[in-house]
Scaffold this active site. Structure first.
Site, PDB file in Angstrom:
ATOM      1  N   THR A   1      27.581 113.761  39.683  1.00 48.23           N
ATOM      2  CA  THR A   1      26.514 114.922  38.963  1.00 48.23           C
ATOM      3  C   THR A   1      25.304 114.379  39.083  1.00 48.23           C
ATOM      4  OG1 THR A   1      29.008 116.308  38.715  1.00 48.23           O
ATOM      5  CG2 THR A   1      25.959 116.890  37.704  1.00 48.23           C
TER       6      THR A   1
ATOM      7  N   SER B   1      31.473 108.801  42.450  1.00 48.42           N
ATOM      8  CA  SER B   1      32.050 109.055  40.982  1.00 48.42           C
ATOM      9  C   SER B   1      33.591 108.441  40.516  1.00 48.42           C
ATOM     10  CB  SER B   1      32.546 110.459  40.600  1.00 48.42           C
ATOM     11  OG  SER B   1      32.901 110.751  39.416  1.00 48.42           O
ATOM     12  N   GLY B   2      33.566 107.147  39.433  1.00 51.43           N
ATOM     13  CA  GLY B   2      34.625 106.325  38.981  1.00 51.43           C
ATOM     14  C   GLY B   2      35.595 106.761  38.700  1.00 51.43           C
ATOM     15  N   HIS B   3      35.562 108.420  38.172  1.00 47.15           N
ATOM     16  CA  HIS B   3      37.219 108.776  37.822  1.00 47.15           C
ATOM     17  C   HIS B   3      37.830 109.102  38.771  1.00 47.15           C
ATOM     18  CE1 HIS B   3      36.874 113.149  37.099  1.00 47.15           C
ATOM     19  NE2 HIS B   3      34.791 112.629  37.926  1.00 47.15           N
TER      20      HIS B   3
ATOM     21  N   THR C   1      20.237 101.867  28.756  1.00 48.75           N
ATOM     22  CA  THR C   1      20.816 101.159  29.366  1.00 48.75           C
ATOM     23  C   THR C   1      22.716 100.730  29.701  1.00 48.75           C
ATOM     24  OG1 THR C   1      20.486 100.570  27.037  1.00 48.75           O
ATOM     25  CG2 THR C   1      22.391  99.216  27.374  1.00 48.75           C
TER      26      THR C   1
ATOM     27  N   CYS D   1      41.828 133.465  38.489  1.00 52.47           N
ATOM     28  CA  CYS D   1      42.032 133.395  36.036  1.00 52.47           C
ATOM     29  C   CYS D   1      41.888 131.358  36.911  1.00 52.47           C
ATOM     30  CB  CYS D   1      43.485 133.494  37.094  1.00 52.47           C
ATOM     31  SG  CYS D   1      43.829 135.345  36.713  1.00 52.47           S
TER      32      CYS D   1
END
Lengths: 278, 391
Positions: B72, B198-200, B236, B324
């Protein structure tokens, strides 16, 4: 993942009274596949006019299935008068609570119950004057009013959680807000019976128009005069005098003494009648 | 009970090799890569190595890799930077089926005075390239179109789209969060300006992402701060996760063939097995242009949440596009954009595999799912009606 109570999970995994009663005394189908929730509820009465058997079929999520299952258990053995007093809260409480976003599942149950009883009694399913507020989910003003009243809802988001109204395009949010205001005003009135209901602007204009047509104009016309409603700004009723009234020295007296006092008497004591500046 | 994890488009397990590579940098090697001393310097070296590993998977230059905190952040950076460097241009082109990381951002920008064109897709989820071409105007600052869709796995012709944008001098960004590691990406032979990953989603930890920015692309940083990432992203470095992502990219390169052979075969087995065993279901998305690991199947007359909860009883993890489960009252915007009927959209289930998926797991789903669908259909008021019609 939703935080369902053990009771919700249990009723979802082992729903009671699934099916449709053959030759039911009352039956109703509410919701729709487009909305993602639908419930068909039917019941049969015993010789004492108590609900002997209740069954359901549901298209919907786990909490919709559990709510319908709970409903069939709650109403068994009740008279129809008792059943009509069952609220969506009762269904949610029976299940140990539902996530706020899923409260509409319990409302669906209550609606199905109510409509099935109407079906048994042969009463009109749709109340006269009922208006669709949420076009996306087909929710009427009456359904929203009831959910607001019985659950003391105060925000549009809550109304969406309980009825789905406003959960689609969002175009009806203003109308929902107006209903919340109207219902909460009525609720205050119930608390202080002396106070008059607070009128919405639209309602006020309608009432003023009616009284003008019915009570005021005929008697002015009788004297060769006439009056026209120009605008309603808050409590100020702006009118224009016509015919004989327009040139009559006493028209101010007529406006205050007759028009204003009639409107105050029949609609609201705080109304002020003013003539349109020429 | 064993977990049968078929929700890899949501997130993936951290590869054991990745864990092994990163844990020392959470523990004993805790130095700051920016420090002058060699204790920090040894971490800096590993971060550089990781940057090279990521670049290698994309066939890019290490300097073109900017580490961020997630997909994101990469998306926001790319979009907001492009607007910043294109003063006077007020138009964005995107698709109707983007991930919320792009969709919600563009909606917000729409409210702030930018005009946004959402290019439609057809019933199979393919991008409408005619409409796309018409959407590119002299006022367009940027195109952001996903490489592959997270819900259906449908792959968009981003290279062709990027070439069309380039011809008109428009910056091109792609959200490739679902793509990288699943199909080959070659930035040296591409004209794409910016790409998010994205890493995950590829067996690295959560909380690490990358924005690829082609050398020479005008850029304005999103996080302002220190000189990290050559001044393009302050803060960092998340050294352990960066090192883990480097390893994950190296593994993804090695596993690319497995992904497109064994994983694809397992996905096809699952899909065909379910279609054969269960009547009234269909696959959503163009089966000929999809990620090898994804299938999205609609089961008519039932609702997705119930399916997921019953699958959960057997430890099977998947996801659904039903209202839902979407956190809203409407079913998935992707399926709606494809014109999937409501009866199908509410009962859609996505299975997404990984290189860790086994044939036994697929067999479990093929065995357990048909009775679940049957059970929910027996509860459904529409199922009976449907059968009555068929008789």
């Amino acid at each position: 993942m939703w935080e369902y109570t053990d009771k919700v999970k249990e009723h979802f995994l082992n729903p009671r009274n699934v099916g449709e009663i053959e030759n039911p005394d009352g039956v109703a189908e509410v919701g729709s596949i487009a909305c993602g929730d639908a419930l068909k509820f039917s019941f049969k009465l015993d010789e004492n006019k108590r609900i002997q058997e209740a069954k359901f079929k549901t298209f919907g999520c786990a909490s919709a299935i559990a709510s319908a299952s709970a409903l069939t258990e709650i109403v068994k053995g009740m008279t129809l008068e008792e059943a009509l007093r069952v609220t969506n809260r009762d269904i949610a409480d029976y299940l140990g609570g539902l996530p706020e976003e899923k409260m509409h599942c319990s409302v669906l149950g209550q609606e199905a119950l109510e409509k099935s009883i109407e079906n048994y009694r042969g009463a009109a399913v749709k109340a006269p004057g009922e208006e669709i507020i949420c076009e996306c989910f087909g929710i009427t003003d009456r359904e929203i009013e009831r959910a607001v009243r019985e659950n003391r809802l105060t925000t549009v988001e809550q109304v969406t959680n309980y009825t789905k109204a406003g959960g689609g395009c969002g175009n009806c949010h203003d109308k929902i807000r107006a209903i919340i205001e109207r219902v909460s005003a009525t609720a205050q009135q119930v608390a202080e019976p002396a106070a008059r209901p607070k009128l919405s602007n639209l309602k006020k204009i309608k009432l003023i128009e009616e009284v003008m047509e019915r009570e005021i104009r005929p008697s002015l016309r009788h004297d060769g005069g006439d009056i026209e409603l120009i605008d309603v700004i808050g409590d100020r009723v702006i009118v224009a005098t016509r015919g004989a009234c327009a040139s009559c020295q006493a028209s101010q007296v007529t406006l205050k003494g007759f028009v204003e006092s009639r409107l105050r008497e029949l609609i609201a004591p705080e109304l002020i009648v003013e003539e349109e500046p020429r | 009970m064993n977990t049968v994890y078929l929700d890899n488009n949501a997130t993936t397990r951290v590869a054991p090799e990745v864990m092994e590579a990163l844990v020392p940098y959470l523990g004993e090697y805790y130095g700051n890569p920016s420090s002058m001393h060699s204790f920090g310097g040894q971490v800096s070296r590993k971060v550089r190595e990781a940057r090279e590993q990521v670049a290698a998977l994309l066939n890019a230059e290490p300097d073109e890799i900017i580490f961020t905190s997630c997909g994101t952040e990469s998306d926001s950076t790319a979009v907001l930077s492009s607007l910043k460097v294109s003063p006077g241009k007020r138009h964005i082109v995107t698709s109707r089926v983007e991930h919320p990381a792009i969709k919600a951002l563009c909606e917000r920008l729409g409210k702030e005075g930018y005009s946004v064109t959402e290019v439609p897709v057809d019933s199979e989820g393919n991008l409408d390239m005619d409409e796309y071409g018409k959407g590119l105007t002299p006022d367009t600052a940027l195109v952001s179109v996903m490489w592959a869709n997270n819900e259906t796995g449908v792959i968009f012709p981003v290279e062709q789209a990027a070439a069309m944008a380039k011809k008109k001098g428009i910056l091109f960004h792609t959200d490739a969060v679902q793509t990288v590691g699943k199909i080959p990406v070659n930035m040296k032979e591409s004209v794409i300006d910016m790409l998010s990953l994205s890493g995950h989603k590829l067996h690295a930890p959560k909380g690490i992402g990358v924005l690829y920015v082609r050398k020479g692309t005008p850029f304005y940083p999103f996080l302002i701060g220190g000189h990290q990432e050559k001044g393009r992203r302050g803060g960092t470095e998340n050294a352990p996760s960066i090192i883990g992502l480097g390893k994950a990219c190296e593994l993804a390169g090695q596993n690319m063939e497995t992904e497109n052979t064994r994983v694809r075969d397992l996905r096809d087995k699952l899909e065909n097995g379910l279609l054969k065993a269960i009547p009234f279901c269909r696959v959503n998305g163009n089966r000929g242009a999809r990620l090898p690991n994804t299938t999205n199947i609609s089961f008519e007359f039932v609702e997705g949440e119930g399916i997921l909860l019953l699958l959960d009883q057997f430890g099977i993890c998947a996801s659904s596009g039903s209202a839902c489960t979407s956190g809203s009252l409407q079913p998935s915007h992707v399926l709606r954009a494809m014109g999937v009927p409501f009866t199908m959209a509410h009962g859609s289930i996505r299975f997404s595999l990984s290189v860790y998926t086994t044939e036994e797991e697929i067999d479990v789903v093929i065995e357990k799912l048909p009775p679940i669908i049957e059970r929910l259909r027996d509860l459904s008021p529409y199922w009976g009606q449907h059968r009555a019609c068929a008789v």
